[in-house]
Design a protein around this motif. Structure first.
Motif, short mmCIF file in Angstrom:
data_model
loop_
_atom_site.label_atom_id
_atom_site.label_comp_id
_atom_site.label_asym_id
_atom_site.label_seq_id
_atom_site.Cartn_x
_atom_site.Cartn_y
_atom_site.Cartn_z
N GLN A 3 -0.16 -10.96 0.07
CA GLN A 3 -0.65 -9.84 -0.42
C GLN A 3 -0.04 -8.53 -0.39
O GLN A 3 -0.03 -8.55 0.87
N VAL A 4 0.38 -7.85 -1.22
CA VAL A 4 1.13 -6.67 -0.79
C VAL A 4 0.18 -5.41 -0.82
O VAL A 4 -0.56 -5.39 -1.74
N ASP A 5 0.27 -4.47 0.39
CA ASP A 5 -0.29 -3.36 0.43
C ASP A 5 0.41 -2.28 0.01
O ASP A 5 1.38 -1.82 0.53
N ARG A 8 1.66 0.76 2.00
CA ARG A 8 2.68 0.58 2.84
C ARG A 8 4.12 0.22 2.21
O ARG A 8 5.08 0.43 2.93
N CYS A 9 4.15 -0.41 1.04
CA CYS A 9 5.32 -0.86 0.34
C CYS A 9 6.23 0.29 -0.16
O CYS A 9 5.66 1.12 -0.72
N ASP A 10 7.29 0.42 0.18
CA ASP A 10 8.33 1.42 -0.40
C ASP A 10 9.25 0.56 -1.28
O ASP A 10 10.49 1.38 -1.62
N LEU A 11 8.72 -0.41 -1.81
CA LEU A 11 9.56 -1.14 -2.89
C LEU A 11 11.17 -1.52 -2.51
O LEU A 11 12.11 -1.22 -3.55
N CYS A 12 11.46 -1.51 -1.29
CA CYS A 12 12.82 -2.01 -0.81
C CYS A 12 13.57 -2.99 -1.44
O CYS A 12 14.57 -3.30 -1.53
N GLY A 13 12.51 -4.19 -1.87
CA GLY A 13 12.90 -5.43 -2.46
C GLY A 13 13.37 -6.42 -1.75
O GLY A 13 13.83 -7.52 -2.08
N GLN A 14 13.37 -6.21 -0.34
CA GLN A 14 13.78 -7.41 0.71
C GLN A 14 13.02 -8.57 0.45
O GLN A 14 13.70 -9.70 0.46
N CYS A 15 11.46 -8.46 0.21
CA CYS A 15 10.94 -9.76 -0.01
C CYS A 15 11.36 -10.40 -1.14
O CYS A 15 11.45 -11.73 -1.05
N SER A 16 11.53 -9.70 -2.28
CA SER A 16 11.98 -10.38 -3.53
C SER A 16 13.29 -11.20 -3.24
O SER A 16 13.64 -12.29 -3.80
N LEU A 25 8.27 -10.50 -6.99
CA LEU A 25 9.35 -9.91 -7.74
C LEU A 25 9.11 -8.31 -7.77
O LEU A 25 7.73 -7.94 -8.03
N CYS A 26 10.37 -7.52 -6.96
CA CYS A 26 10.17 -6.36 -6.76
C CYS A 26 10.39 -5.37 -8.19
O CYS A 26 11.51 -5.44 -8.46
N LEU A 27 9.43 -4.78 -8.93
CA LEU A 27 9.77 -4.15 -10.01
C LEU A 27 9.95 -2.91 -9.56
O LEU A 27 9.73 -2.34 -8.56
N GLN A 30 6.24 -1.72 -8.70
CA GLN A 30 5.10 -2.52 -7.74
C GLN A 30 5.73 -3.80 -7.60
O GLN A 30 6.78 -4.20 -8.16
N VAL A 31 5.36 -4.41 -6.58
CA VAL A 31 5.84 -5.87 -6.18
C VAL A 31 4.78 -6.83 -6.71
O VAL A 31 3.47 -6.80 -6.61
N VAL A 32 5.47 -7.89 -7.74
CA VAL A 32 4.46 -8.67 -8.36
C VAL A 32 4.40 -10.16 -7.71
O VAL A 32 5.47 -10.46 -7.07
N LEU A 47 8.89 -10.80 8.40
CA LEU A 47 10.40 -10.26 8.53
C LEU A 47 10.72 -8.87 8.24
O LEU A 47 11.53 -8.13 8.70
N PHE A 48 9.77 -8.35 7.63
CA PHE A 48 10.07 -7.00 7.02
C PHE A 48 9.41 -5.74 7.94
O PHE A 48 8.13 -6.04 7.80
N PRO A 49 10.21 -4.40 8.40
CA PRO A 49 9.40 -3.58 9.22
C PRO A 49 8.32 -2.91 8.62
O PRO A 49 7.28 -2.65 9.28
N GLN A 50 8.23 -2.78 7.16
CA GLN A 50 7.11 -1.89 6.64
C GLN A 50 5.75 -2.69 6.91
O GLN A 50 4.76 -1.96 6.84
N GLN A 51 5.88 -4.13 7.12
CA GLN A 51 4.74 -5.02 7.32
C GLN A 51 3.79 -4.76 6.21
O GLN A 51 2.55 -4.35 6.51
S1 SF4 Z 1 9.77 -6.06 1.75
FE1 SF4 Z 1 10.06 -4.17 0.78
S2 SF4 Z 1 9.21 -4.63 -1.38
FE2 SF4 Z 1 8.47 -6.18 -0.20
S3 SF4 Z 1 6.22 -5.65 0.20
FE3 SF4 Z 1 7.64 -5.22 1.85
S4 SF4 Z 1 8.16 -3.00 1.59
FE4 SF4 Z 1 7.58 -3.85 -0.24
#
Ligand code: SF4
Ligand code: SF4
Length: 232
Positions: A3-5, A8-16, A25-27, A30-32, A47-51
């Motif tokens: 579930q994406v907050d 906090r999400c800066d749309l970096c796309g790493q998760c996608s 999918l990082c659009l 938003q992340v879908v 894995l990603f620092p933005q948590q």
């Molecule tokens: S990895 Fe980046 S794009 Fe994916 S949820 Fe975290 S901040 Fe958003």
């Protein structure tokens, strides 16, 4: 499932990029998420620092538990419309009671549900049939367990058909044959009545007892090899 907050999400796309199953999918805005594709590996939330991703539960099926005499039994039932069984298999394996012997009946093939079923098992029994299709599938399965570096042996079911090519392959690849179960119409008849071959056919009871003894021996050998490796 993730579930994406959005705060906090800066749309970096790493998760996608990371998710091999395309469940995220990082659009541009938003992340879908696609819950039906998620295998529940947990990587994207760790894995990603933005948590920005947390894990939320989602029901995909049920686990049924029961007993038959002294045997504990657990079965997973995927809800209709769900495509991803690995999380259910993982949940089912978590219910298993550590005991002297646990048998996990894996689906055929070499796909994710099979990998999830055999992961962390002490020994893999590849059950095959001496047909061209059976040999082809066996070769794929052998490649899979070798890649996973898990010990394994072969059981030839419906033995007695033309099995020269199957036996040649096993010999060439140094594959241990643990048992050969003969092709016997009475097995199919027992099965159609809901009975176990080993319960109604004395020779099959002996064959399965022999298989269990063979498994006991290889497991003990593997255990002592592992202990010797640790001490050396
Ligand atoms: S990895 Fe980046 S794009 Fe994916 S949820 Fe975290 S901040 Fe958003
Ligand atoms: S938990 Fe794993 S499979 Fe599911 S979305 Fe995240 S990375 Fe993909």
């Amino acid at each position: 499932m993730p579930q994406v907050d959005s705060n906090r999400c800066d749309l970096c796309g790493q998760c996608s990029d990371f998710c091999r199953y395309n469940a995220l999918l990082c659009l541009p805005g938003q992340v879908v998420t696609f819950p039906e594709l998620c295998h529940g590996c947990g990587g994207c939330s760790r894995l990603f620092p933005q948590q920005a991703i947390s894990e939320v539960p989602r029901e995909i099926g049920t686990i049924e538990l029961g007993t038959a005499g002294a045997i504990h039994f657990a079965s997973g039932l995927l809800n209709i419309g769900e495509a991803m069984s690995p999380p259910l298999i993982r949940g089912l394996k978590n219910t298993l009671i550590e005991s002297e012997g646990t048998i996990i009946d894996a689906p055929p093939g070499t796909s994710c549900p099979v990998i999830e079923s055999i992961r962390h098992c002490d020994y893999i029994v590849l059950v095959t049939e001496p047909t061209p299709f059976g040999l082809n599938d066996l070769k794929l399965a052998v490649e899979m367990v070798r890649a996973l570096k898990q010990p394994f042996g072969i059981v030839i079911n419906r033995s007695g058909l033309d099995e020269r090519r199957m036996l040649d392959y096993c010999q060439r690849e140094h594959l241990p044959i643990l048992a050969q179960l003969p092709d016997d119409r009475r097995v199919a008849e027992a099965y159609s009545r809901g009975e176990l071959a080993c319960a109604v056919l004395a020779e099959f009871k002996q064959l399965f007892a022999g298989l269990l003894a063979a498994l006991d021996t290889v497991l003990q050998q593997n255990q002592s090899n592992a202990t010797a490796g640790e001490t050396s």
